[in-house]
Motif scaffolding. Structure first.
Motif, PDB file in Angstrom:
ATOM      1  N   THR A 235       0.845  -1.198   0.000  1.00  0.00           N
ATOM      2  CA  THR A 235       0.000   0.000   0.000  1.00  0.00           C
ATOM      3  C   THR A 235       0.873   1.239   0.000  1.00  0.00           C
ATOM      4  OG1 THR A 235      -1.761  -1.134   1.205  1.00  0.00           O
ATOM      5  CG2 THR A 235      -1.794   1.271   1.228  1.00  0.00           C
ATOM      6  N   VAL A 236       0.675   2.066  -0.997  1.00  0.00           N
ATOM      7  CA  VAL A 236       1.424   3.315  -1.126  1.00  0.00           C
ATOM      8  C   VAL A 236       0.449   4.478  -1.039  1.00  0.00           C
ATOM      9  CG1 VAL A 236       2.815   4.735  -2.672  1.00  0.00           C
ATOM     10  CG2 VAL A 236       3.250   2.280  -2.507  1.00  0.00           C
ATOM     11  N   ARG A 237       0.765   5.447  -0.189  1.00  0.00           N
ATOM     12  CA  ARG A 237      -0.087   6.623  -0.051  1.00  0.00           C
ATOM     13  C   ARG A 237       0.733   7.881  -0.318  1.00  0.00           C
ATOM     14  NH1 ARG A 237      -3.943   5.421   5.227  1.00  0.00           N
ATOM     15  NH2 ARG A 237      -4.756   3.428   4.485  1.00  0.00           N
ATOM     16  N   LEU A 238       0.144   8.780  -1.069  1.00  0.00           N
ATOM     17  CA  LEU A 238       0.756  10.075  -1.353  1.00  0.00           C
ATOM     18  C   LEU A 238      -0.019  11.114  -0.558  1.00  0.00           C
ATOM     19  CD1 LEU A 238       1.116   9.773  -5.240  1.00  0.00           C
ATOM     20  CD2 LEU A 238       2.567   8.804  -3.440  1.00  0.00           C
ATOM     21  N   SER A 239       0.666  11.861   0.281  1.00  0.00           N
ATOM     22  CA  SER A 239      -0.009  12.785   1.188  1.00  0.00           C
ATOM     23  C   SER A 239       0.581  14.185   1.078  1.00  0.00           C
ATOM     24  CB  SER A 239       0.116  12.286   2.639  1.00  0.00           C
ATOM     25  OG  SER A 239      -0.391  13.256   3.546  1.00  0.00           O
ATOM     26  N   GLY A 240      -0.306  15.154   0.935  1.00  0.00           N
ATOM     27  CA  GLY A 240       0.108  16.554   0.974  1.00  0.00           C
ATOM     28  C   GLY A 240      -0.074  17.154   2.348  1.00  0.00           C
ATOM     29  N   GLY A 241      -0.432  16.318   3.326  1.00  0.00           N
ATOM     30  CA  GLY A 241      -0.659  16.803   4.680  1.00  0.00           C
ATOM     31  C   GLY A 241       0.621  16.844   5.495  1.00  0.00           C
ATOM     32  N   GLU A 242       0.516  17.442   6.666  1.00  0.00           N
ATOM     33  CA  GLU A 242       1.632  17.528   7.596  1.00  0.00           C
ATOM     34  C   GLU A 242       1.288  16.701   8.828  1.00  0.00           C
ATOM     35  OE1 GLU A 242       5.395  18.759   8.873  1.00  0.00           O
ATOM     36  OE2 GLU A 242       4.418  19.306   6.981  1.00  0.00           O
ATOM     37  N   VAL A 243       2.224  15.883   9.279  1.00  0.00           N
ATOM     38  CA  VAL A 243       2.007  15.088  10.484  1.00  0.00           C
ATOM     39  C   VAL A 243       2.270  15.967  11.704  1.00  0.00           C
ATOM     40  CG1 VAL A 243       2.728  13.061  11.796  1.00  0.00           C
ATOM     41  CG2 VAL A 243       2.683  12.980   9.294  1.00  0.00           C
ATOM     42  N   LEU A 244       1.289  16.066  12.578  1.00  0.00           N
ATOM     43  CA  LEU A 244       1.415  16.887  13.779  1.00  0.00           C
ATOM     44  C   LEU A 244       1.936  16.008  14.912  1.00  0.00           C
ATOM     45  CD1 LEU A 244      -1.927  18.927  13.613  1.00  0.00           C
ATOM     46  CD2 LEU A 244       0.270  19.390  12.514  1.00  0.00           C
ATOM     47  N   THR A 245       3.089  16.369  15.434  1.00  0.00           N
ATOM     48  CA  THR A 245       3.746  15.536  16.459  1.00  0.00           C
ATOM     49  C   THR A 245       3.978  16.302  17.754  1.00  0.00           C
ATOM     50  OG1 THR A 245       5.914  16.186  15.582  1.00  0.00           O
ATOM     51  CG2 THR A 245       4.930  14.165  14.697  1.00  0.00           C
ATOM     52  N   ASN A 246       3.523  17.546  17.838  1.00  0.00           N
ATOM     53  CA  ASN A 246       3.887  18.380  18.989  1.00  0.00           C
ATOM     54  C   ASN A 246       2.681  18.743  19.857  1.00  0.00           C
ATOM     55  OD1 ASN A 246       2.634  20.077  17.156  1.00  0.00           O
ATOM     56  ND2 ASN A 246       4.072  21.769  17.409  1.00  0.00           N
ATOM     57  N   PHE A 247       1.738  17.828  20.007  1.00  0.00           N
ATOM     58  CA  PHE A 247       0.574  18.113  20.849  1.00  0.00           C
ATOM     59  C   PHE A 247       0.974  18.158  22.325  1.00  0.00           C
ATOM     60  CE2 PHE A 247      -1.914  16.679  17.153  1.00  0.00           C
ATOM     61  CZ  PHE A 247      -2.878  17.678  17.121  1.00  0.00           C
ATOM     62  N   THR A 248       0.420  19.139  23.023  1.00  0.00           N
ATOM     63  CA  THR A 248       0.630  19.285  24.465  1.00  0.00           C
ATOM     64  C   THR A 248      -0.717  19.580  25.111  1.00  0.00           C
ATOM     65  OG1 THR A 248       1.086  21.655  24.216  1.00  0.00           O
ATOM     66  CG2 THR A 248       2.984  20.163  24.181  1.00  0.00           C
ATOM     67  N   PRO A 249      -0.843  19.317  26.419  1.00  0.00           N
ATOM     68  CA  PRO A 249      -2.114  19.619  27.098  1.00  0.00           C
ATOM     69  C   PRO A 249      -2.422  21.117  27.065  1.00  0.00           C
ATOM     70  CG  PRO A 249      -0.755  18.146  28.420  1.00  0.00           C
ATOM     71  CD  PRO A 249       0.113  18.631  27.297  1.00  0.00           C
ATOM     72  N   VAL A 250      -3.697  21.458  27.076  1.00  0.00           N
ATOM     73  CA  VAL A 250      -4.118  22.855  27.162  1.00  0.00           C
ATOM     74  C   VAL A 250      -4.008  23.289  28.613  1.00  0.00           C
ATOM     75  CG1 VAL A 250      -5.983  24.498  26.778  1.00  0.00           C
ATOM     76  CG2 VAL A 250      -5.676  22.567  25.206  1.00  0.00           C
ATOM     77  N   THR A 251      -3.183  24.307  28.880  1.00  0.00           N
ATOM     78  CA  THR A 251      -2.968  24.762  30.251  1.00  0.00           C
ATOM     79  C   THR A 251      -3.318  26.237  30.446  1.00  0.00           C
ATOM     80  OG1 THR A 251      -0.638  25.235  29.747  1.00  0.00           O
ATOM     81  CG2 THR A 251      -1.155  23.052  30.660  1.00  0.00           C
ATOM     82  N   ASP A 252      -3.466  26.995  29.363  1.00  0.00           N
ATOM     83  CA  ASP A 252      -3.782  28.418  29.493  1.00  0.00           C
ATOM     84  C   ASP A 252      -5.146  28.584  30.170  1.00  0.00           C
ATOM     85  OD1 ASP A 252      -5.268  30.930  28.171  1.00  0.00           O
ATOM     86  OD2 ASP A 252      -3.126  31.342  28.245  1.00  0.00           O
TER      87      ASP A 252
END
Length: 318
Positions: A132-149
């Motif tokens: 299976t080959v997928r072509l993606s124009g998206g960005e992988v988000l790897t920097n999620f942090t809890p909401v603290t504000d």
């Protein structure tokens, strides 16, 4: 001297000085054999763990780690163009075998006439059999942090507090968020599209009354030009601290929709005013809409909100 023996001199001149016709036949014959010999089909290979500095002619890296498949389709495209320029298209064409994986694109991969083959010598890009080959124009988000504000937590629905996380998109180099009026970004989680935070969560609500000053009458169907109308209920009280509220509605006809930004919200008179430009056909009582991109409406898993000014994406993962 044996009179029946062949003369050495005669033998020498016979082989060293063939006639001109024989010489031309030898030269032309060699040229024709070289030119008419069909060039075999060519193959290149692409793999996630490849390198664009390699030749791309091997399906996997060699034992020394000095050669193997390309890493990107863009590099394979350049190799095809170079082969066509230097040697021409081979009989049987050129095949680019792509190994399993997700191939990310930060810019479009554009194909032109320079990339084309012919009916006899096609250029093929294909996944390896069974992979299976997928072509993606998206960005992988790897920097999620809890909401603290504290301010952001206060705006969140109580059910989402402790579950919602945030991603700083600008820290990942993302600055073009599209426009909410055109649909904007999409968020996928485990290959499934996630719903942007909205109210109601499903379906639509209807305009109770239109309040625009300029009337519209289309063969007896009446409305107004301006996007100003009354709503019912008190749900919009949540939205008073929301800086970027949008509404998606079928404002006059059931077949003509448009996304529009909220300009003003009057809680006392229960009135919503949309920002111009107004819908082409106007607005009429009873037509349907929903509000979206509200942090305060993240009230179930999967919903998300984008703060375009801060470049922050808020998300309640499923």
């Amino acid at each position: 001297m044996n009179p029946g023996a062949r003369s050495p001199r005669k033998t020498f001149t016979r082989h060293a000085a063939p006639g001109l016709g024989n010489l031309l036949r030898l030269v032309l014959g060699g040229w024709m054999a070289t030119q008419l010999l069909p060039m075999l089909a060519a193959e290149f290979h692409v793999a996630i763990n490849g390198h664009d500095t390699w030749s791309g002619t091997l399906a996997a890296a060699n034992a020394q780690g000095t050669d193997g498949p390309f890493q990107t389709l863009a590099r394979a495209q350049l190799a095809v163009r170079e082969l066509k320029r230097t040697s021409g298209l081979p009989d049987g064409g050129i095949t680019i075998h792509v190994s399993q994986g997700v191939y990310q694109f930060s810019s479009p991969l554009r194909f032109t006439e320079a990339d084309s083959g012919t009916e006899r010598s096609p250029v093929r890009y294909q996944a390896r059999p069974g992979e299976t080959v997928r072509l993606s124009g998206g960005e992988v988000l790897t920097n999620f942090t809890p909401v603290t504000d504290p301010g952001m937590l206060q705006r969140l629905d109580p059910a989402a507090r402790g579950h919602a996380v945030q991603s700083d998109l600008r820290a990942l180099g993302l600055t073009d968020f599209g426009t909410a009026g055109g649909g904007g970004l999409e968020l996928f989680f485990q290959d499934r599209p996630m719903p942007i935070a909205r109210w109601p969560n499903e379906g639509f609500v209807r305009m109770v009354e239109v309040l625009g000053a300029t009337p519209v009458d289309v063969r007896g169907t009446k409305g107004c030009v301006e996007g100003r109308f009354k709503y019912e209920g008190d749900r919009p009280r949540r939205w008073t601290r929301e800086p970027d509220v949008w509404l998606h509605g079928y404002w006059f006809w059931d077949w003509s929709d448009q996304r529009q930004q909220l300009k003003a919200l009057d809680l006392e008179s229960q009135t919503i005013e949309l920002a111009p430009p107004y819908h082409n056909y106007g607005y009429r009582k009873g037509q349907w809409y929903y509000a979206y991109n509200l942090l305060s409406e993240i009230d179930q898993p999967g919903e998300w909100h984008l703060d375009r000014n801060a470049g922050l994406l808020y998300f309640w993962p499923p």
